[in-house]
Design an enzyme around this catalytic site. Sequence first.
Site, short mmCIF file in Angstrom:
data_model
loop_
_atom_site.label_atom_id
_atom_site.label_comp_id
_atom_site.label_asym_id
_atom_site.label_seq_id
_atom_site.Cartn_x
_atom_site.Cartn_y
_atom_site.Cartn_z
N PHE A 152 12.74 -90.03 -17.09
CA PHE A 152 13.38 -89.30 -15.98
C PHE A 152 12.44 -89.36 -14.77
O PHE A 152 12.17 -88.34 -14.13
CB PHE A 152 13.66 -87.85 -16.37
CG PHE A 152 14.62 -87.71 -17.53
CD1 PHE A 152 15.99 -87.79 -17.31
CD2 PHE A 152 14.16 -87.51 -18.82
CE1 PHE A 152 16.89 -87.66 -18.37
CE2 PHE A 152 15.04 -87.39 -19.89
CZ PHE A 152 16.42 -87.46 -19.66
N ARG A 154 11.00 -90.24 -11.11
CA ARG A 154 11.40 -90.57 -9.74
C ARG A 154 10.35 -91.48 -9.13
O ARG A 154 9.15 -91.20 -9.27
CB ARG A 154 11.49 -89.30 -8.87
CG ARG A 154 12.64 -88.41 -9.21
CD ARG A 154 12.44 -87.06 -8.58
NE ARG A 154 11.19 -86.45 -9.07
CZ ARG A 154 10.69 -85.31 -8.62
NH1 ARG A 154 11.30 -84.63 -7.68
NH2 ARG A 154 9.56 -84.82 -9.11
N GLU A 155 10.78 -92.51 -8.45
CA GLU A 155 9.82 -93.34 -7.75
C GLU A 155 9.12 -92.48 -6.71
O GLU A 155 9.75 -91.65 -6.05
CB GLU A 155 10.53 -94.51 -7.05
CG GLU A 155 10.98 -95.55 -8.04
CD GLU A 155 11.68 -96.71 -7.37
OE1 GLU A 155 11.43 -96.95 -6.18
OE2 GLU A 155 12.48 -97.35 -8.05
N LEU A 250 20.75 -81.60 -2.66
CA LEU A 250 21.86 -81.17 -1.80
C LEU A 250 21.62 -81.61 -0.36
O LEU A 250 22.24 -81.06 0.54
CB LEU A 250 22.00 -79.64 -1.85
CG LEU A 250 22.79 -79.05 -3.02
CD1 LEU A 250 22.89 -77.54 -2.89
CD2 LEU A 250 24.18 -79.66 -3.12
N GLY A 253 22.86 -87.17 3.85
CA GLY A 253 22.15 -88.29 4.45
C GLY A 253 22.98 -89.56 4.39
O GLY A 253 24.21 -89.49 4.35
N GLY A 257 20.56 -94.25 -2.94
CA GLY A 257 20.31 -95.67 -3.19
C GLY A 257 19.28 -95.79 -4.28
O GLY A 257 19.12 -94.89 -5.11
N CYS A 260 18.34 -96.71 -9.52
CA CYS A 260 18.92 -95.95 -10.63
C CYS A 260 20.30 -95.36 -10.36
O CYS A 260 21.26 -95.65 -11.08
CB CYS A 260 17.97 -94.83 -11.04
SG CYS A 260 16.49 -95.47 -11.81
C1 UDX Z 1 16.23 -91.13 -9.88
C2 UDX Z 1 16.15 -89.87 -10.76
O1 UDX Z 1 15.77 -88.76 -9.96
C3 UDX Z 1 15.19 -90.07 -11.92
O2 UDX Z 1 15.20 -88.94 -12.76
C4 UDX Z 1 15.64 -91.31 -12.69
O3 UDX Z 1 14.84 -91.55 -13.80
C5 UDX Z 1 15.69 -92.51 -11.77
O4 UDX Z 1 16.57 -92.24 -10.68
P1 UDX Z 1 14.80 -92.26 -7.94
O5 UDX Z 1 15.80 -93.37 -7.94
O6 UDX Z 1 13.36 -92.60 -7.86
O7 UDX Z 1 14.98 -91.34 -9.24
O8 UDX Z 1 15.14 -91.39 -6.68
P2 UDX Z 1 15.53 -89.88 -6.32
O9 UDX Z 1 14.38 -89.18 -5.74
O10 UDX Z 1 16.21 -89.21 -7.43
O11 UDX Z 1 16.58 -90.17 -5.12
C6 UDX Z 1 17.72 -91.00 -5.34
C7 UDX Z 1 18.48 -91.21 -4.06
O12 UDX Z 1 19.16 -90.04 -3.67
C8 UDX Z 1 17.63 -91.61 -2.85
O13 UDX Z 1 18.33 -92.62 -2.14
C9 UDX Z 1 17.54 -90.34 -2.03
O14 UDX Z 1 17.34 -90.57 -0.67
C10 UDX Z 1 18.90 -89.73 -2.30
N1 UDX Z 1 18.94 -88.27 -2.15
C11 UDX Z 1 18.21 -87.47 -2.98
C12 UDX Z 1 19.73 -87.71 -1.16
O15 UDX Z 1 20.41 -88.41 -0.40
N2 UDX Z 1 19.79 -86.34 -1.08
C13 UDX Z 1 19.10 -85.52 -1.89
O16 UDX Z 1 19.21 -84.30 -1.73
C14 UDX Z 1 18.27 -86.10 -2.87
#
Ligand code: UDX
Length: 429
Positions: A152, A154-155, A250, A253, A257, A260
């Site tokens: 789980f 996050r990058e 929440l 934007g 992307g 994942c």
């Molecule tokens: C995600 C999951 O969080 C992680 O648990 C899983 O293992 C892999 O996928 P990650 O892809 O690194 O991690 O990114 P994350 O920080 O979750 O953000 C995903 C996308 O959602 C990004 O494009 C981010 O900009 C967008 N996002 C996130 C929003 O637009 N609004 C938010 O409130 C949160």
Amino acid sequence: MASKIGVVGCGYVGLVTGACFASLGHDVLCADIDADRIEKLSKGFIPIFEPGLEELVREGIASQRLRFTTSTRTAAEESEYIFICVQTPQLPDGNANMSFVEDAAREIAGGLSPRSIVINKSTMPVGSVERVRQVAEGAGAVEVHFVSNPEFLREGSAVYDFLHPDRIVIGSDDPVAAGRVSQLYTGLHAPILITDAASAEMIKYASNAFLAMKISFANGIANLCAAVGADAAEVTLGMGYDRRIGFEFLKPGPGFGGSCFPKDSSALLALAREQGVPFALLDATLEVNASQISRIVAMIEASLGELNGRRIGVLGLAFKANTDDVRDSPAIEICRRLLESGAEVVATDPAGSERAASLLPGLRLGPDPASTAEGADCLALLTEWEDFRWLDYEAIGATMARKIMIDARNLLDPAALRRAGFDYYGIGR
Ligand code: UDX
């Protein structure tokens, strides 16, 4: 107690998993078929931008708890626990491509013993534990145990996430094997949930799809806020105080992307279709996400009258802040559409510029935000890097042809931008 761990695949997931297990005191041997990558890793150079990872890799090498090899089979032979961390890219029909996982299963098969436990760490479709078992057994593995233990991470905060998990999920139809895998995490403070294999695999997809849905919901609400004159930032804050909802994921934007959310949501949808189970919410999550990109391009166009011949400065190309990853980045797709409409696009990103330039040949790169803005008709802030929050927008605006700011991440203070002379447009503000 130190265990012998083999990690197959030294990408984001494999490298973080290997380095973190080494830091917990285990002996880790990481394998990758890319010889160049292994050579660099052995010297402590890591190919990705991930806070804290390089230090951890170097500590692991120094303590000899972390070693690297190009031989997948050796990693299996020398280890009791073998984590499969290879990529599962998206196929055109939305399903995950399992060929790398299957190759890995075949490669390790000959090196396994009855003590071995093979653990699927990368996100893999429901049924993959069984699939890996079949492939490995077909290639000669006998009496081996197979487990799912999804990541789980996050990058940008993957090391932290590994060492401070909300939960650890271990799925297997063999409770003894699941129990042994749980011992590897001794020292971390998190609930450990032991389930059957299919449920563990489903937990990963369901969690990502739920978070993706939260983001699409926030985008839907923000678009409505814009129409009725409410402020989406206030609205999502007010919602977040309800503990059943929470503040996270929440933020409206340009849409989600990365490697994942889009892939995993599509894979879950493909599974639902395959099973004949309607899942309209998931369909809508992806649809809202795609339309968010068009909405931002339309905002830019509306602010400029037309796109053809206009010069647009773009702040941010990575799919989110604190990463150099531009895979499935909404910023890249927005730039592509602007270029296709005849706009001149100059973009800058603290980490993702070079990767973006290789994807978009027409894109010009600015070395920094100030030169990116020079002469521009409009600035579009597409990734929420903290660096962009604190720029001197008064000085920047003075060099622009027109002072227009499209803040697709609601990062900036609208009042401050307006004081600096900008026409400011946020999402749902
Ligand atoms: C995600 C999951 O969080 C992680 O648990 C899983 O293992 C892999 O996928 P990650 O892809 O690194 O991690 O990114 P994350 O920080 O979750 O953000 C995903 C996308 O959602 C990004 O494009 C981010 O900009 C967008 N996002 C996130 C929003 O637009 N609004 C938010 O409130 C949160």
